[in-house]
Design a protein around this motif. Structure first.
Motif, PDB file in Angstrom:
ATOM      1  N   ALA A   2      27.074   7.261  47.775  1.00 40.63           N
ATOM      2  CA  ALA A   2      26.389   8.360  48.460  1.00 40.63           C
ATOM      3  C   ALA A   2      25.494   9.122  47.493  1.00 40.63           C
ATOM      4  O   ALA A   2      24.384   9.530  47.839  1.00 40.63           O
ATOM      5  CB  ALA A   2      27.409   9.308  49.079  1.00 40.63           C
ATOM      6  N   GLY A   3      25.971   9.280  46.256  1.00 39.49           N
ATOM      7  CA  GLY A   3      25.180  10.002  45.261  1.00 39.49           C
ATOM      8  C   GLY A   3      23.865   9.305  44.993  1.00 39.49           C
ATOM      9  O   GLY A   3      22.803   9.931  44.937  1.00 39.49           O
ATOM     10  N   PHE A  63      18.049   8.798  45.620  1.00 41.73           N
ATOM     11  CA  PHE A  63      16.965   7.960  46.124  1.00 41.73           C
ATOM     12  C   PHE A  63      16.105   8.739  47.109  1.00 41.73           C
ATOM     13  O   PHE A  63      14.878   8.772  47.004  1.00 41.73           O
ATOM     14  CB  PHE A  63      17.563   6.727  46.796  1.00 41.73           C
ATOM     15  N   LEU A  64      16.768   9.407  48.061  1.00 46.88           N
ATOM     16  CA  LEU A  64      16.030  10.172  49.055  1.00 46.88           C
ATOM     17  C   LEU A  64      15.266  11.310  48.380  1.00 46.88           C
ATOM     18  O   LEU A  64      14.127  11.600  48.749  1.00 46.88           O
ATOM     19  CB  LEU A  64      16.996  10.712  50.108  1.00 46.88           C
ATOM     20  N   GLY A  80      14.023  11.293  45.474  1.00 45.55           N
ATOM     21  CA  GLY A  80      12.841  10.681  44.852  1.00 45.55           C
ATOM     22  C   GLY A  80      11.749  10.437  45.868  1.00 45.55           C
ATOM     23  O   GLY A  80      10.573  10.742  45.639  1.00 45.55           O
ATOM     24  N   ILE A  81      12.127   9.906  47.034  1.00 38.74           N
ATOM     25  CA  ILE A  81      11.147   9.621  48.089  1.00 38.74           C
ATOM     26  C   ILE A  81      10.480  10.917  48.549  1.00 38.74           C
ATOM     27  O   ILE A  81       9.256  11.005  48.674  1.00 38.74           O
ATOM     28  CB  ILE A  81      11.840   8.963  49.302  1.00 38.74           C
ATOM     29  N   VAL A  82      11.326  11.922  48.786  1.00 39.27           N
ATOM     30  CA  VAL A  82      10.815  13.214  49.259  1.00 39.27           C
ATOM     31  C   VAL A  82       9.832  13.783  48.239  1.00 39.27           C
ATOM     32  O   VAL A  82       8.751  14.273  48.585  1.00 39.27           O
ATOM     33  CB  VAL A  82      11.986  14.194  49.498  1.00 39.27           C
ATOM     34  N   PHE A  83      10.199  13.685  46.967  1.00 41.35           N
ATOM     35  CA  PHE A  83       9.328  14.201  45.900  1.00 41.35           C
ATOM     36  C   PHE A  83       7.999  13.467  45.920  1.00 41.35           C
ATOM     37  O   PHE A  83       6.931  14.072  45.877  1.00 41.35           O
ATOM     38  CB  PHE A  83      10.026  14.007  44.551  1.00 41.35           C
TER      39      PHE A  83
END
Ligand SMILES: Nc1ncnc2c1ncn2[C@@H]1O[C@H](COP(=O)(O)OP(=O)(O)OP(=O)(O)O)[C@@H](O)[C@H]1O
Ligand SMILES: [Mg+2]
Lengths: 376, 249
Positions: free
Chosen positions: A253-254, A259-260, A262-265
């Motif tokens: 989960a971490g 990962f998310l 990073g994508i959001v950034f």
């Protein structure tokens, strides 16, 4: 000093709006994601955080509360011998199979056998004294409000756990579990529910100290005595952390969160930098004129960076307001969301970092502000 | 009324001097030699006009003399400094202290009032806040824009915008003022007003004004008119006696 950056931002706010929205949504997504993860994984340590025990004693190598093994019951006397210890009580964890009165099929439940006396440590923060007292009756159980539908029961109704009949005598709140359902009962009932005859001791012993500050020292002191068979000790804080860390990292989960993030950034930075670049391009001739008049490129860069800062700050403000509203909504719907200072700080750093990266990207496009192009 | 420039060489050092400069552009395979072995002196305190057909290199010459563009060869002296020897930062500093620009487009920030447009560059000159504001007000008064100094560019006419742009250059109190087609976006009356202002700046402040224009009305007001073609000066004449130079008769 003429505040060029701010005045342009206010006058041409429409131009900067997409950047503010991108920053705001990136911040909001990040905030809610973190709050949810903290809420959900925080619930894996509710056994520890909802109780007033300072030191936990369990089987060596236990990684989270749900995976404990029985320890020798005689360890209790060893623990009590320590002068710092005020009270010790056993805590039993039994995995059960729940059959409700209505058609729900088999549901896996986590039975917590606790001491129902008024001074009991387990779940002392989650149960009112009167609710806890009801567990003293034989075969009485308490279930959480959030899982009533799932279990297909209501207060006063009966069900079976591992083939043994139990009665729901009370309803708690805030005791959600991950991967199953928490059922609270007395130590005596829990022992009857335990189908494994080899279990002849408590899963944990929990202790309250005279001085909670000494939890780490006492836990260290009690560890390493093998006279009573294998056991180890943790301060409550360490055990809670261990439990959350297990769920965060050993379940992947971490990695998902990172990962998310990073994508959001990335997405936020692309939109924000493109908007800022467009804004810089829109004022390129004016910037070039200032440069012709001798205003240095460094000063022009500061203007762009300041705009990026304000875009970040305003986006953050919007995200913060909306985030608080959504968190309140989540709380009212029993969705586990938790936000702490490090998490909020992480969001702020992410958003301002995003704005800074975008500002730097926009600054690069200033290189095209060549005043010679104004003479044609 | 007109005199050949060579016959009246003043003894004072020129404000601007190009010595054997050359400049070429290479765009793709196309090599354009705009200036070749080009020399020119621009006297201080005059309004000098450069006119000529499109593409003959007027704007390029202006960019070189003002330190906005590098030469391929030759030397450029501005107020005694050799521009070719200054790096980018030093050129910026030179422009900050000594030059003003007026472009065909007005290039005003949409968000700022006329007053702020003029004040902004002054902030970077190390002037005190009060001094910057006093100068901004004075130069807006000089171009007749004091009553409208609270307005943004969207609320100003083209001529008014160009007057603000001139005030922005003028407030720096530069020794050199460069103008590239300052009137071509304006109608006759507004163009005339801009020319009058440029002329007055040269004569009351002693500013060296170098102006590129097709506008025949500018020709009448200029102290000196350079006709340029294909990177060369075809004719160089003085339209009337410069008021600040008694040696010329
Ligand atoms: N950056 C550049 N790259 C390539 N060629 C250029 C560049 N700048 C100018 N030129 C060329 O140099 C020549 C002179 O240009 P310049 O702008 O100086 O002309 P001009 O006299 O100002 O013309 P106009 O009256 O139309 O403004 C033109 O042929 C133009 O195509
Ligand atoms: Mg031109």
């Amino acid at each position: 000093m003429v505040a060029l950056a701010r005045k342009t931002l206010i006058y041409e706010w429409r131009r900067f709006l997409p950047a503010m929205l991108a920053v705001g949504f990136a911040g909001l997504l990040q905030l809610l994601q973190l709050a949810l993860v903290l809420g959900i994984f925080g619930s894996t340590s509710v056994y520890i955080t909802g109780s007033s025990a300072d030191v936990w004693v369990g089987y060596p190598g236990t990684q989270n509360v749900g995976s404990g093994r029985t320890i020798d019951p005689d360890v209790e006397s060893r623990i009590l011998m320590d002068p710092a210890v005020q009270r010790v009580e056993p805590y039993d964890w039994v995995d059960g199979d729940w059959r409700g009165p209505h058609e729900t099929g088999g549901i896996s439940v986590f039975v917590s056998g606790i001491d129902p006396s008024p001074e009991g440590l387990m779940f002392s923060k989650a149960l009112s004294p009167s609710l806890r007292a009801r567990l003293a009756e034989p075969d009485a159980v308490i279930v959480d409000r959030s899982v009533l539908g799932q279990l297909g029961v209501n207060i006063g109704e009966t069900a079976t756990i591992n083939g043994h009949q139990v009665t729901v005598v009370g309803i708690s709140s805030g005791l959600r579990a991950l991967g199953g359902v928490n059922v609270l009962t007395s130590l005596a009932t829990a022992r009857q529910l335990d189908g494994d005859p080899s279990d002849n001791g408590p899963t944990y012993l929990v202790a309250k100290l005279h001085d909670p500050e000494q939890a780490d020292a006492v836990a260290a002191r009690l560890r390493g005595d093998t006279a009573f068979g294998p056991y180890t000790t943790w301060s409550a804080r360490d055990f809670a952390r261990l439990s959350v860390r297990y769920w965060m990292f050993d379940t992947g989960a971490g990695a998902g969160v990172l990962f998310l993030a990073g994508i959001v950034f990335l997405v936020g930075a692309v939109i924000t930098s493109q908007t800022l670049i467009a804004a810089v391009n829109g004022s390129m001739r004016e910037y070039a004129t200032l440069n012709a008049l001798g205003v240095g490129v460094a000063a022009l860069r500061r203007v762009v960076l300041e705009q990026a800062f304000w875009v970040g700050a305003l986006g953050l403000l919007g995200a913060g307001l909306l985030g608080v509203l959504l968190m309140l909504l989540a709380h009212s719907q029993d969705v586990p969301v938790v936000l702490n200072v490090p998490a909020a700080l992480a969001c702020i750093i992410l958003v301002m970092g995003l704005a800074a990266v975008s500002g730097l990207a926009a600054m690069r496009s200033l290189r095209r502000a060549d005043p010679a192009t104004l003479l044609r | 009324m007109t005199h050949p420039a060579a016959a009246s060489q003043p003894a004072t050092p020129p404000a601007l001097q190009a010595i054997g400069i050359s400049k070429a552009f290479l765009s793709g395979k196309l090599h354009t030699q705009v200036l070749e072995d080009f020399s020119l002196r621009i006297e201080a305190g005059e309004l000098t006009l450069i006119s000529g057909p499109s593409g003959c290199g007027k704007s390029t010459l202006l960019a070189i003399l003002s330190g906005l563009q590098k030469v391929d060869g030759g030397r450029v002296l501005a107020l005694g400094s050799e521009l070719g020897q200054l790096d980018l930062r030093a050129l910026e500093r030179f422009r900050l202290q000594h030059t003003g620009f007026v472009f065909q487009g007005f290039n005003l920030f949409p968000a700022l009032s006329a007053f702020e447009q003029v004040e902004l560059p002054l902030n970077h000159m190390g002037l005190s806040r009060d001094e910057a504001r006093a100068r901004a007000r004075r130069s807006l008064e000089e171009v007749g824009m004091a009553p409208r100094m609270k307005l943004r560019p969207s609320e100003l006419s083209g001529g008014e915008k160009q007057r603000v742009a001139i005030a922005r250059a003028l407030a720096k109190e530069p020794e050199l003022l460069f103008a590239d087609e300052p009137t071509s976006a304006l109608d006759a009356a507004n163009g005339q007003m801009i020319i009058d202002i440029l002329h007055r700046i040269a004569h009351t402040h002693g500013t060296t004004v170098l102006c590129v224009s097709h506008d025949p009305r500018v020709v009448v007001h200029a102290d000196r008119v350079l006709a340029m073609e294909d990177g060369r000066i075809l004719s160089d004449r003085r339209t009337h006696v410069p008021t600040n130079d008694s040696k010329v008769t």
